[in-house]
Motif scaffolding. Sequence first.
Motif: not given
Lengths: 311, 311
Positions: B148-153, B236-247
Amino acid sequence: METRSDDFYPTRLERPSEAFGRLDPVIHSTGTDRSQGPLSETELAQYDRDGFLVFNNFLDPETVRRFREDLRAYENDHSVLRSEGTITEPGKQEIRSIFGIHELSERFDQLTRDPKILAIVHQLLGSDAYIHQSRINFKPGFHGKGFDWHSDFETWHAEDGMPRMRAVSFSIALTDNTPFNGPLMLVPGSHKTFVPCVGRTPEDNYQSSLKKQELGVPNDRDLGRIVDQQGIKAPTGPAGSLIIFECNTLHASNANMSPWPRSNLFFVYNSVENQLDQPFCGNKPRPDFLGNRSATKALQPVNTGDLQKTG
Amino acid sequence: METRSDDFYPTRLERPSEAFGRLDPVIHSTGTDRSQGPLSETELAQYDRDGFLVFNNFLDPETVRRFREDLRAYENDHSVLRSEGTITEPGKQEIRSIFGIHELSERFDQLTRDPKILAIVHQLLGSDAYIHQSRINFKPGFHGKGFDWHSDFETWHAEDGMPRMRAVSFSIALTDNTPFNGPLMLVPGSHKTFVPCVGRTPEDNYQSSLKKQELGVPNDRDLGRIVDQQGIKAPTGPAGSLIIFECNTLHASNANMSPWPRSNLFFVYNSVENQLDQPFCGNKPRPDFLGNRSATKALQPVNTGDLQKTG
């Protein structure tokens, strides 16, 4: 349980059995019945290949609005909430589905007898048809659950005694279908294969299966092979879009992870030449609101050019 | 529970409290630290606005292949299966997550100290950093559940005592991300708002929350408003893709309805100037594999130009 000699699609078996090619045509009309429309040869070829067709903006916004108003009214109607055909979310008054909606709603009844729709049905089934099942589905924002992959025909055959693959479903979106509100997903071409399922069907299985389907679900190996080869499509589009899909097309939907509710009208035509027999799983028939046995005469078209003016 | 005077983001409250704007910058570097890269001003502006950035083909196919081989080896390694940091699917030996993977795997450890990655981290956090948490996630075909939706921080603050929003997550896909295998979904711009959550945190909450998060989930009203206004993206994207996301970026994932497994590497950098304090929910700290308190010195870059040659 012995297999009946008239059972061309044995399922709910004691042990796994190989998937096999369908024994029925996908498009049942021939000659001028087929060629005179309303679907073009291109559309027919696509339906034959994929097992479904999509038409955006099939219903105009005003008609969609009126159907949504009807749905809201049902949510506050105690006689509807108490009816056996109304499935609520576990432990809540929130409506998940209302079955038999064409008997409840004049507007819906007229929609099912729309001349253009009946002409399409005639072209696909090669005969007159009647409503096997109808319902309105409601998947609320954030809390709407998904449905696992299944063929409707598998259930209708086993639990309703539908003999052959000669039925077609219409699903009309009353809300926008987005990738995130749990849209219908289909496996193109899956309608060409019948996947027998394992497991004896308990009596009154529908009372739990309408909330979560456990039986009549293909095993992972067959499903994995078919989906991996043929892929998944999840048509998105604005409210008013129509998806027509063949009764044996594998479909599923994921949970609604968005705040946007998803509701749709759903109705199934069965050929008058494919009337229900005793259920092939050996149980007593399901109630009429799930597998209609009482009003099975050919539907007559009514002019619904101005559906929105009804009621 | 009294609110501490050093608690800038009160959450796990007895009663609902209004959402409010974040008190910390999104990009912590300034001057030449900010302007000398590796991220361009355009990329920084996008991260500042959306709370995430996507880079397709960040890891080459050979490196991806080696990480996947490592994962398969772990699945047959009893010492890994028995470790406290390994979360299996309920009732099964199937791995859902392995935490603390940077301490288990030389290859992963080197990846977290890749000079380019550390330079990006320095640019975003405005300081040196260390690994707060690392894991490898595995969502098998058909059976992988969603989150479910959450903020890791919100969790790291309440349960780990992370004082401020000065951490960033890296997620690298080891399999193709498709719309149907339960990809990461993010709400652009949601990192700018802190949504306090209701409910006292039980001791050892993590033992159940890693399987299904019940606490630290925003209420439907706040969530509905934010998502409706700001939308949802599912890169979406191929294997090897990187997503950087703020905490503090709200994220979720749906169930995997496809036969295609989804696995990824996940690691979180926290600023060395944002060291963990006592958990703000008042409980004892979670184990190190969830919120690292023992190896919190600035990470030093190692040359991983040929990561694939390791091990």
